[in-house]
Design a protein around this motif. Structure first.
Motif, PDB file in Angstrom:
ATOM      1  N   GLN A 141     -21.790  44.790 -25.822  1.00 54.62           N
ATOM      2  CA  GLN A 141     -21.148  44.136 -24.679  1.00 54.62           C
ATOM      3  C   GLN A 141     -20.235  45.118 -23.963  1.00 54.62           C
ATOM      4  O   GLN A 141     -19.398  45.761 -24.578  1.00 54.62           O
ATOM      5  CB  GLN A 141     -20.335  42.936 -25.174  1.00 54.62           C
ATOM      6  N   TRP A 142     -20.400  45.231 -22.648  1.00 52.51           N
ATOM      7  CA  TRP A 142     -19.579  46.165 -21.878  1.00 52.51           C
ATOM      8  C   TRP A 142     -18.099  45.880 -22.095  1.00 52.51           C
ATOM      9  O   TRP A 142     -17.674  44.711 -22.088  1.00 52.51           O
ATOM     10  CB  TRP A 142     -19.893  46.058 -20.387  1.00 52.51           C
ATOM     11  N   ASP A 143     -17.308  46.930 -22.255  1.00 47.24           N
ATOM     12  CA  ASP A 143     -15.898  46.705 -22.573  1.00 47.24           C
ATOM     13  C   ASP A 143     -15.096  46.157 -21.400  1.00 47.24           C
ATOM     14  O   ASP A 143     -14.004  45.621 -21.590  1.00 47.24           O
ATOM     15  CB  ASP A 143     -15.230  47.964 -23.139  1.00 47.24           C
ATOM     16  N   SER A 144     -15.637  46.246 -20.172  1.00 51.45           N
ATOM     17  CA  SER A 144     -14.942  45.619 -19.041  1.00 51.45           C
ATOM     18  C   SER A 144     -15.203  44.112 -18.977  1.00 51.45           C
ATOM     19  O   SER A 144     -14.562  43.397 -18.213  1.00 51.45           O
ATOM     20  CB  SER A 144     -15.356  46.274 -17.717  1.00 51.45           C
ATOM     21  N   LYS A 145     -16.172  43.621 -19.769  1.00 51.64           N
ATOM     22  CA  LYS A 145     -16.451  42.204 -19.993  1.00 51.64           C
ATOM     23  C   LYS A 145     -16.807  41.384 -18.738  1.00 51.64           C
ATOM     24  O   LYS A 145     -16.335  40.263 -18.553  1.00 51.64           O
ATOM     25  CB  LYS A 145     -15.291  41.539 -20.725  1.00 51.64           C
ATOM     26  N   PRO A 146     -17.671  41.897 -17.849  1.00 55.41           N
ATOM     27  CA  PRO A 146     -18.172  41.032 -16.775  1.00 55.41           C
ATOM     28  C   PRO A 146     -19.200  40.048 -17.314  1.00 55.41           C
ATOM     29  O   PRO A 146     -19.821  40.285 -18.356  1.00 55.41           O
ATOM     30  CB  PRO A 146     -18.816  42.017 -15.797  1.00 55.41           C
ATOM     31  N   ILE A 147     -19.385  38.929 -16.609  1.00 57.49           N
ATOM     32  CA  ILE A 147     -20.323  37.903 -17.072  1.00 57.49           C
ATOM     33  C   ILE A 147     -21.269  37.487 -15.954  1.00 57.49           C
ATOM     34  O   ILE A 147     -20.926  37.535 -14.771  1.00 57.49           O
ATOM     35  CB  ILE A 147     -19.593  36.656 -17.612  1.00 57.49           C
ATOM     36  N   ILE A 148     -22.470  37.081 -16.356  1.00 57.39           N
ATOM     37  CA  ILE A 148     -23.430  36.439 -15.455  1.00 57.39           C
ATOM     38  C   ILE A 148     -23.325  34.942 -15.694  1.00 57.39           C
ATOM     39  O   ILE A 148     -23.109  34.502 -16.830  1.00 57.39           O
ATOM     40  CB  ILE A 148     -24.860  36.950 -15.696  1.00 57.39           C
ATOM     41  N   THR A 149     -23.461  34.154 -14.643  1.00 50.97           N
ATOM     42  CA  THR A 149     -23.213  32.720 -14.773  1.00 50.97           C
ATOM     43  C   THR A 149     -24.351  31.882 -14.211  1.00 50.97           C
ATOM     44  O   THR A 149     -25.151  32.331 -13.389  1.00 50.97           O
ATOM     45  CB  THR A 149     -21.921  32.320 -14.020  1.00 50.97           C
ATOM     46  N   GLN A 150     -24.389  30.630 -14.675  1.00 51.12           N
ATOM     47  CA  GLN A 150     -25.182  29.569 -14.050  1.00 51.12           C
ATOM     48  C   GLN A 150     -24.172  28.578 -13.480  1.00 51.12           C
ATOM     49  O   GLN A 150     -23.370  28.004 -14.224  1.00 51.12           O
ATOM     50  CB  GLN A 150     -26.085  28.889 -15.070  1.00 51.12           C
ATOM     51  N   THR A 151     -24.200  28.387 -12.163  1.00 48.11           N
ATOM     52  CA  THR A 151     -23.156  27.626 -11.470  1.00 48.11           C
ATOM     53  C   THR A 151     -23.794  26.577 -10.574  1.00 48.11           C
ATOM     54  O   THR A 151     -24.742  26.880  -9.841  1.00 48.11           O
ATOM     55  CB  THR A 151     -22.273  28.574 -10.633  1.00 48.11           C
ATOM     56  N   LYS A 152     -23.279  25.344 -10.633  1.00 47.36           N
ATOM     57  CA  LYS A 152     -23.829  24.262  -9.816  1.00 47.36           C
ATOM     58  C   LYS A 152     -22.864  23.879  -8.703  1.00 47.36           C
ATOM     59  O   LYS A 152     -21.657  23.736  -8.927  1.00 47.36           O
ATOM     60  CB  LYS A 152     -24.135  23.036 -10.684  1.00 47.36           C
ATOM     61  N   THR A 153     -23.426  23.719  -7.510  1.00 47.91           N
ATOM     62  CA  THR A 153     -22.657  23.267  -6.357  1.00 47.91           C
ATOM     63  C   THR A 153     -23.112  21.866  -5.956  1.00 47.91           C
ATOM     64  O   THR A 153     -24.229  21.431  -6.276  1.00 47.91           O
ATOM     65  CB  THR A 153     -22.859  24.199  -5.151  1.00 47.91           C
ATOM     66  N   ILE A 154     -22.239  21.182  -5.197  1.00 46.16           N
ATOM     67  CA  ILE A 154     -22.573  19.894  -4.593  1.00 46.16           C
ATOM     68  C   ILE A 154     -22.345  20.023  -3.094  1.00 46.16           C
ATOM     69  O   ILE A 154     -21.296  20.519  -2.649  1.00 46.16           O
ATOM     70  CB  ILE A 154     -21.709  18.759  -5.183  1.00 46.16           C
ATOM     71  N   SER A 155     -23.321  19.603  -2.323  1.00 43.66           N
ATOM     72  CA  SER A 155     -23.270  19.805  -0.872  1.00 43.66           C
ATOM     73  C   SER A 155     -22.257  18.866  -0.219  1.00 43.66           C
ATOM     74  O   SER A 155     -22.246  17.660  -0.481  1.00 43.66           O
ATOM     75  CB  SER A 155     -24.654  19.601  -0.260  1.00 43.66           C
ATOM     76  N   ARG A 156     -21.444  19.448   0.647  1.00 37.37           N
ATOM     77  CA  ARG A 156     -20.369  18.687   1.289  1.00 37.37           C
ATOM     78  C   ARG A 156     -20.907  17.522   2.110  1.00 37.37           C
ATOM     79  O   ARG A 156     -20.334  16.431   2.118  1.00 37.37           O
ATOM     80  CB  ARG A 156     -19.540  19.619   2.194  1.00 37.37           C
ATOM     81  N   TYR A 157     -22.003  17.719   2.816  1.00 39.94           N
ATOM     82  CA  TYR A 157     -22.495  16.694   3.738  1.00 39.94           C
ATOM     83  C   TYR A 157     -23.705  15.949   3.178  1.00 39.94           C
ATOM     84  O   TYR A 157     -24.497  15.381   3.941  1.00 39.94           O
ATOM     85  CB  TYR A 157     -22.809  17.331   5.097  1.00 39.94           C
ATOM     86  N   ALA A 158     -23.832  15.926   1.873  1.00 39.18           N
ATOM     87  CA  ALA A 158     -24.871  15.105   1.253  1.00 39.18           C
ATOM     88  C   ALA A 158     -24.573  13.627   1.527  1.00 39.18           C
ATOM     89  O   ALA A 158     -23.425  13.234   1.758  1.00 39.18           O
ATOM     90  CB  ALA A 158     -24.915  15.360  -0.252  1.00 39.18           C
ATOM     91  N   ASP A 159     -25.613  12.805   1.513  1.00 38.79           N
ATOM     92  CA  ASP A 159     -25.449  11.358   1.637  1.00 38.79           C
ATOM     93  C   ASP A 159     -24.453  10.873   0.582  1.00 38.79           C
ATOM     94  O   ASP A 159     -24.462  11.362  -0.558  1.00 38.79           O
ATOM     95  CB  ASP A 159     -26.811  10.702   1.425  1.00 38.79           C
ATOM     96  N   PRO A 160     -23.552   9.935   0.925  1.00 39.83           N
ATOM     97  CA  PRO A 160     -22.526   9.493  -0.039  1.00 39.83           C
ATOM     98  C   PRO A 160     -23.072   9.057  -1.390  1.00 39.83           C
ATOM     99  O   PRO A 160     -22.496   9.373  -2.436  1.00 39.83           O
ATOM    100  CB  PRO A 160     -21.842   8.336   0.701  1.00 39.83           C
TER     101      PRO A 160
END
Length: 292
Positions: free
Chosen positions: A210-229
């Protein structure tokens, strides 16, 4: 798509559809950026999307597409148990992550114990990385800048260091890189923890550093602002289940990703490598500056 979609349907979304009397329309044909920007923020291509951070950041910069972290936290109870770096994007919630590592063949000499080992003469012509569109190459570039220069923004230092590492074997994706390592075409490669350890579990003479600077790759979920309520409410509920220890534990067991929920457990295969899910274990992780 593929095995990932198959697993997530069985472990998460099939039951969600029954419980909420809804249908999830699934699109596995990335990239998402052109689909979002073609339709614009007011008519979102998706109610919820799953991202790596480079493309998420690109889309976030292009318009008001996503709910803020604060708005999500108000509506998704399981966010209360997530580590702080889960919110680093400012536009979504990270539910799984892996450290960036070097994957190296253990039958080709001494173990890798430092970031600059990649440049050792013993690896000449047997180093592996990715083409410039892959986020792993971006992260490697910023980590190299941090190691050889003043900080992650020191581009000249990174360009010089990467030139000094030439020639390198270039892959499009991490799975293809695993094949290069397994066949012995590459002895050390830029990689991510869980996928590289899956090769070790198969009996291939491979380990990770593991790199000693410790960066990470992620799985990230967003929710759309103007999606139907109603779609937005369902998205909150689906994100809450994604962030549950039950789903994170199952996903970690299957794919060796680490969970961002502090109450989830580390899968046995990672625990055997000394991985823990504790404040001490996560406080040094670094999310590269994808806006840069």
């Amino acid at each position: 798509g593929g095995g990932w979609e198959e697993f997530v349907r069985g472990a998460l979304t099939d039951q969600f559809e029954k419980d909420f009397n809804c249908t999830i329309n699934w699109d596995s044909s990335f990239p998402w950026f052109p689909k979002f920007v073609t339709r614009g923020p007011q008519d979102p291509a998706y109610d919820m999307a799953n991202w790596n951070l480079p493309e998420l950041t690109q889309t976030k910069q292009a318009g008001d597409y996503f709910l803020s972290v604060d708005e999500i936290r108000e509506n998704v109870p399981n966010t209360a148990n997530c580590w702080d770096f889960a919110f680093a994007s400012g536009a979504g919630v990270t539910w799984a992550y892996m450290p960036y590592v070097y994957a190296y063949r253990t039958d080709m000499g001494d173990p890798v114990t430092g970031f600059r080992d990649f440049w050792q003469s013993r690896f000449a012509g047997k180093r592996g990385t990715y083409h410039a569109e892959n986020g792993l190459m971006h992260a490697f570039f910023m980590a190299t800048a941090k190691e050889f220069g003043a900080d992650q923004y020191d581009m000249n230092a990174a360009f010089q260091a990467l030139e000094d590492a030439m020639p390198m074997k270039i892959s499009e994706f991490t799975f293809n890189m695993l094949s290069l390592i397994e066949r012995g075409e590459v002895d050390v490669a830029v990689h991510i923890e869980g996928e590289a350890l899956s090769l070790k579990r198969k009996g291939v003479p491979v380990d990770v550093w593991q790199w000693d600077s410790k960066p990470i790759i992620t799985q990230t979920k967003t929710i759309s602002r103007y999606a139907d309520p109603m779609q937005k409410k369902l998205s909150f509920a689906l994100l809450n289940r994604t962030l549950s220890p039950e789903f994170m534990n199952a996903f970690g067991d299957e794919f060796l990703w680490r969970p961002t929920n502090s109450e989830a457990t580390i899968t046995a295969a990672l625990a055997e490598e000394g991985v823990t899910n504790s404040p001490e274990a996560v406080n040094e992780f670094w999310v590269p500056d994808w806006d840069f």
